[in-house]
Write an enzyme that holds these catalytic residues in place. Sequence first.
Site, PDB file in Angstrom:
ATOM      1  N   GLY A 125       6.786   7.275   6.724  1.00 51.86           N
ATOM      2  CA  GLY A 125       5.952   8.013   5.769  1.00 51.86           C
ATOM      3  C   GLY A 125       6.629   9.227   5.161  1.00 51.86           C
ATOM      4  O   GLY A 125       6.007   9.977   4.414  1.00 51.86           O
ATOM      5  N   GLY A 143       0.813  -1.226   0.000  1.00 52.73           N
ATOM      6  CA  GLY A 143       0.000   0.000   0.000  1.00 52.73           C
ATOM      7  C   GLY A 143       0.838   1.265   0.000  1.00 52.73           C
ATOM      8  O   GLY A 143       2.067   1.237   0.085  1.00 52.73           O
ATOM      9  N   ASP A 198       4.649  -4.234  -7.256  1.00 54.91           N
ATOM     10  CA  ASP A 198       3.986  -3.024  -6.741  1.00 54.91           C
ATOM     11  C   ASP A 198       4.595  -1.774  -7.354  1.00 54.91           C
ATOM     12  O   ASP A 198       4.053  -0.680  -7.179  1.00 54.91           O
ATOM     13  CB  ASP A 198       4.084  -2.963  -5.212  1.00 54.91           C
ATOM     14  CG  ASP A 198       5.518  -3.099  -4.714  1.00 54.91           C
ATOM     15  OD1 ASP A 198       6.160  -4.104  -5.053  1.00 54.91           O
ATOM     16  OD2 ASP A 198       5.997  -2.200  -4.005  1.00 54.91           O
ATOM     17  N   ASP A 212       7.827   5.017  -9.436  1.00 52.22           N
ATOM     18  CA  ASP A 212       8.596   4.739  -8.216  1.00 52.22           C
ATOM     19  C   ASP A 212      10.096   4.797  -8.466  1.00 52.22           C
ATOM     20  O   ASP A 212      10.793   3.777  -8.499  1.00 52.22           O
ATOM     21  CB  ASP A 212       8.191   3.392  -7.594  1.00 52.22           C
ATOM     22  CG  ASP A 212       7.022   3.580  -6.637  1.00 52.22           C
ATOM     23  OD1 ASP A 212       6.415   4.659  -6.651  1.00 52.22           O
ATOM     24  OD2 ASP A 212       6.717   2.649  -5.876  1.00 52.22           O
ATOM     25  N   GLY A 237       2.512   3.644   1.612  1.00 54.32           N
ATOM     26  CA  GLY A 237       3.029   3.867   2.956  1.00 54.32           C
ATOM     27  C   GLY A 237       3.547   5.277   3.157  1.00 54.32           C
ATOM     28  O   GLY A 237       3.695   5.746   4.286  1.00 54.32           O
ATOM     29  N   ARG A 238       3.864   5.943   2.066  1.00 49.13           N
ATOM     30  CA  ARG A 238       4.300   7.337   2.198  1.00 49.13           C
ATOM     31  C   ARG A 238       3.830   8.165   1.012  1.00 49.13           C
ATOM     32  O   ARG A 238       4.413   9.217   0.718  1.00 49.13           O
ATOM     33  CB  ARG A 238       5.794   7.428   2.357  1.00 49.13           C
ATOM     34  CG  ARG A 238       6.564   6.802   1.234  1.00 49.13           C
ATOM     35  CD  ARG A 238       7.959   7.287   1.312  1.00 49.13           C
ATOM     36  NE  ARG A 238       8.843   6.451   0.516  1.00 49.13           N
ATOM     37  CZ  ARG A 238      10.124   6.687   0.425  1.00 49.13           C
ATOM     38  NH1 ARG A 238      10.652   7.698   1.059  1.00 49.13           N
ATOM     39  NH2 ARG A 238      10.883   5.909  -0.305  1.00 49.13           N
ATOM     40  N   ARG A 269       3.779  14.084  -7.281  1.00 49.04           N
ATOM     41  CA  ARG A 269       3.831  13.429  -8.579  1.00 49.04           C
ATOM     42  C   ARG A 269       2.441  13.380  -9.200  1.00 49.04           C
ATOM     43  O   ARG A 269       1.428  13.467  -8.505  1.00 49.04           O
ATOM     44  CB  ARG A 269       4.521  12.075  -8.510  1.00 49.04           C
ATOM     45  CG  ARG A 269       4.036  11.170  -7.430  1.00 49.04           C
ATOM     46  CD  ARG A 269       4.919   9.908  -7.423  1.00 49.04           C
ATOM     47  NE  ARG A 269       4.353   8.931  -6.519  1.00 49.04           N
ATOM     48  CZ  ARG A 269       4.902   7.766  -6.258  1.00 49.04           C
ATOM     49  NH1 ARG A 269       6.037   7.423  -6.839  1.00 49.04           N
ATOM     50  NH2 ARG A 269       4.337   6.916  -5.434  1.00 49.04           N
ATOM     51  N   ARG A 322      -1.266   0.080  -9.801  1.00 49.56           N
ATOM     52  CA  ARG A 322      -0.114  -0.786 -10.035  1.00 49.56           C
ATOM     53  C   ARG A 322      -0.582  -2.226 -10.222  1.00 49.56           C
ATOM     54  O   ARG A 322      -1.707  -2.563  -9.837  1.00 49.56           O
ATOM     55  CB  ARG A 322       0.813  -0.727  -8.807  1.00 49.56           C
ATOM     56  CG  ARG A 322       1.273   0.677  -8.481  1.00 49.56           C
ATOM     57  CD  ARG A 322       1.348   0.901  -6.967  1.00 49.56           C
ATOM     58  NE  ARG A 322       1.658   2.315  -6.668  1.00 49.56           N
ATOM     59  CZ  ARG A 322       2.880   2.784  -6.548  1.00 49.56           C
ATOM     60  NH1 ARG A 322       3.914   1.977  -6.666  1.00 49.56           N
ATOM     61  NH2 ARG A 322       3.084   4.056  -6.306  1.00 49.56           N
TER      62      ARG A 322
END
Length: 523
Positions: A137, A101, A275, A285, A103-104, A194, A201
């Site tokens: 985070g 998930g 992910d 990412d 997370g940050r 972003r 994903r």
Amino acid sequence: MRPLVFDNRFVAELPGDPESANTRRQVLGAAWSRVAPTPVAAPRLLAWSKEVASLLDLDESDVRDPLFAEVFAGNRLIAGMDPIASNYGGHQFGVWAGQLGDGRAISLGEVVNRRGERWELQLKGAGPTPYSRHADGRAVLRSSVREFLCSEAMHHLGIPTTRALSLIATGEPVVRDMFYDGRPAPEPGAIVCRVAPSFIRLGHFELPAARGDRALLERLVDFTIDRDFPHLVAAHPADPVERRAAWFMEVCERTAVTIAHWMRVGFVHGVMNTDNLSVLGLTIDYGPYGWLDDFDPDFTPNTTDAQGRRYRYANQPAVGQWNLSRFGAALAPLFPDTAPLEAGLERYADVYTGTHRALTASKLGWRAWHDGDELLARELFELLHRGEIDHTLFFRALAEVDPGSPSLAPFADAFYRDAARERVAGELLAWLVRWGARVARDGEPAVLRRARMNAVNPRYVLRNYLAQQAIDAAEAGDPGPLAELLDVMRRPYDDQPGREPYAARRPEWARHRPGCAMLSCSS
Ligand code: AMP
Ligand code: MG
């Protein structure tokens, strides 16, 4: 700052987490959790992309408004924003990792611009979420600079990618053990905003599938097709199985094209976990990514991957297909048989091979890929490797070679070591003679050939050491070099007089320096 128009379909159409406390947990039966960004002490705008601002119908006056830095540091929400973290799982380094998930990352909402385009805004490093597990985070400035710059550099190279609107220093320290050697230290924190049409994903689908939650899986699939692939609804209005099969195939095709472009420019993602693969085939990412300097098919920039080298340059096409096979396995319950999934994976291989060959032909100055070109291309890559020749400089210089009487002179700057040059000089010259004969067979005017080569062989790529110099300056309080580097990367295929140093091969000091040679996942 002028208002933005939001239409938050992910939240409106998919089930959310009924729990609203910001505590770490497993979230079942829901695609997202509402969570507010955690305010930061002293937001300061360090960099922004005018191209991305204009996608949101914003201009410089909006960005200079003090409200902009407040909003894109997560300190203020504006009308229409409805922040969430989304729920996904993934295979990390080939192993199922369960729920991961955002997370940050916190999505602020989906902007619809004047042209009707949808652009989701997502803050990275805006504080903990229910998916933060054991982490904080937050994000450090160095990794945020790298994500900001590379998102935009990839876009200007013509490679599908998420974009970056802004980079904001938080004025707060973030503690990281940069080398994973038990010496945690405070570093400046930052937040990137972003921007992408979708941040969905492959791992979004794997998680409900792994949990046997067919209802959520089906809703996610149909939502994604409806919002992010509307042409497939139009093409297959009646039959949902056919529509989903076409969708799987398109995800495979897009992934293949993107990875073929990574190979073209020498980009190594570094953490191709499921992910970290976008359903739209966007590069997403940006972590311990890197660029080939001297050509080495085994190069991985990620220290965490140094042992197995799963995510090394040459393995990226195979990993893409493996990830899609995990994605296909997650979707299998929605199909009466596996034929459409097998067809998609085959299509991946065909599209990858076709795109890679076409791009390689262009890089080499050939009008098209012919049977029999394989050997000549393979021999070149073997020589580049053995000769420790710079990937970017070699291909750019190749356009300068006279196919009728080749010489090594244009490659003077492309070698890292004299011994390696001497090792391959004779063979490379012999190869160039055969290359020249192959070019001659196309019978094309040199100006056209050179233009095609220079349109796929960038002069400038975001080598790690360049990003690191911008990071050093930004950490010392000067964001100027960062803006300059972004500006260079806006026109990567153009010779930019006065900016030759940005096209230079990696200097010796950068060969082993952290951040330049190897990067950890600590960010
Ligand atoms: P990555 O492989 O870096 O994309 O991250 C894998 C997972 O770890 C994702 O669920 C991230 O959201 C999470 N993660 C990474 N860094 C942090 C952090 N500093 N705080 C919270 N979650 C994180
Ligand atoms: Mg990730």
